[in-house]
Design an enzyme around this catalytic site. Structure first.
Site, PDB file in Angstrom:
ATOM      1  N   THR A  24      -4.005   6.225   1.504  1.00  0.00           N
ATOM      2  CA  THR A  24      -4.056   7.687   1.573  1.00  0.00           C
ATOM      3  C   THR A  24      -2.682   8.227   1.170  1.00  0.00           C
ATOM      4  O   THR A  24      -1.680   7.507   1.249  1.00  0.00           O
ATOM      5  CB  THR A  24      -4.467   8.169   2.981  1.00  0.00           C
ATOM      6  OG1 THR A  24      -3.531   7.654   3.923  1.00  0.00           O
ATOM      7  CG2 THR A  24      -5.874   7.698   3.329  1.00  0.00           C
ATOM      8  N   THR A  32       0.003  10.431   2.092  1.00  0.00           N
ATOM      9  CA  THR A  32       1.244  10.367   2.867  1.00  0.00           C
ATOM     10  C   THR A  32       1.536   8.938   3.309  1.00  0.00           C
ATOM     11  O   THR A  32       2.686   8.495   3.290  1.00  0.00           O
ATOM     12  CB  THR A  32       1.176  11.313   4.078  1.00  0.00           C
ATOM     13  OG1 THR A  32       0.970  12.646   3.602  1.00  0.00           O
ATOM     14  CG2 THR A  32       2.460  11.271   4.897  1.00  0.00           C
ATOM     15  N   CYS A  33       0.502   8.217   3.664  1.00  0.00           N
ATOM     16  CA  CYS A  33       0.671   6.840   4.137  1.00  0.00           C
ATOM     17  C   CYS A  33       1.228   5.936   3.038  1.00  0.00           C
ATOM     18  O   CYS A  33       2.113   5.115   3.283  1.00  0.00           O
ATOM     19  CB  CYS A  33      -0.658   6.299   4.647  1.00  0.00           C
ATOM     20  SG  CYS A  33      -1.424   7.337   5.913  1.00  0.00           S
ATOM     21  N   SER A  34       0.712   6.097   1.822  1.00  0.00           N
ATOM     22  CA  SER A  34       1.126   5.252   0.700  1.00  0.00           C
ATOM     23  C   SER A  34       2.379   5.740  -0.010  1.00  0.00           C
ATOM     24  O   SER A  34       3.118   4.942  -0.570  1.00  0.00           O
ATOM     25  CB  SER A  34      -0.004   5.171  -0.335  1.00  0.00           C
ATOM     26  OG  SER A  34      -1.048   4.380   0.155  1.00  0.00           O
ATOM     27  N   LEU A  80       4.498   3.986   4.871  1.00  0.00           N
ATOM     28  CA  LEU A  80       4.754   2.559   4.677  1.00  0.00           C
ATOM     29  C   LEU A  80       5.975   2.315   3.789  1.00  0.00           C
ATOM     30  O   LEU A  80       6.819   1.472   4.129  1.00  0.00           O
ATOM     31  CB  LEU A  80       3.521   1.846   4.127  1.00  0.00           C
ATOM     32  CG  LEU A  80       3.690   0.347   3.822  1.00  0.00           C
ATOM     33  CD1 LEU A  80       4.177  -0.443   5.026  1.00  0.00           C
ATOM     34  CD2 LEU A  80       2.387  -0.227   3.278  1.00  0.00           C
TER      35      LEU A  80
END
Length: 170
Positions: free
Chosen positions: A47, A49-51, A55
């Protein structure tokens, strides 16, 4: 009920992706119950923001955590194969573990789930980061919906530095 500072992390099994090794099932007590650990969670692998930020921040600052004697694990309510592909794409360094909580069992036990059904996501983990020593939660930073501030790698490094400073001066 959300886990609180001073409580012991629940012990459940999750799939672990580490060092390019195929998925293996492990208990959270064996993963997070010894030593100093930061666990961060994202709503979903791949997703935006996550990618793009969450992370990658932990990947970029991984050595700074290691230099402090802190292990790092990231978690999402995704299956192990998605997490394994995400680790490869994100070039997760050796030693940074990714936990696949496919059925959200551990996430629910922490009380840190949210219902993303309205967005086509189903049950997911809230965005958070916690710091534990020997399995006991010492810090818990849960993001407000739509925010990305307190669970970043940079914020956790600052929180750890502040805690270390208070224990040396207190």
């Amino acid at each position: 009920m959300t886990i609180q500072i001073g409580q012991t992390l629940p012990d459940l099994e999750v799939d672990v992706i580490e060092d390019g090794v195929p998925v293996r099932r492990m208990s959270t007590a064996s993963l997070l119950g010894r030593g100093r650990v930061v666990l961060f969670a994202v709503p979903g692998a791949f997703t935006p923001t996550c990618s793009d930020h969450h992370l990658p921040g932990y990947v970029q600052h991984f050595q700074a955590f290691r230099d402090r004697g802190v292990e790092v694990a990231g978690m999402a309510v995704n299956d192990a194969y998605v997490m394994q592909a995400w680790a490869a794409v994100q070039q997760v360094p050796p030693g940074l573990k990714l936990l696949a909580d496919g059925n959200a069992s551990f996430t629910r036990a922490l009380g840190l789930e949210f219902d993303g059904t309205a967005y086509g996501l189903g049950l997911r983990a809230r965005r958070f980061a916690l710091y534990a020593e020997d399995g006991v939660v010492r810090q818990l930073h849960v993001e407000a919906p739509g925010e990305f501030r307190v669970s970043t790698a940079e914020a956790m490094l600052q929180a750890l530095a502040a805690q270390e400073a208070s224990t040396t001066t207190g």
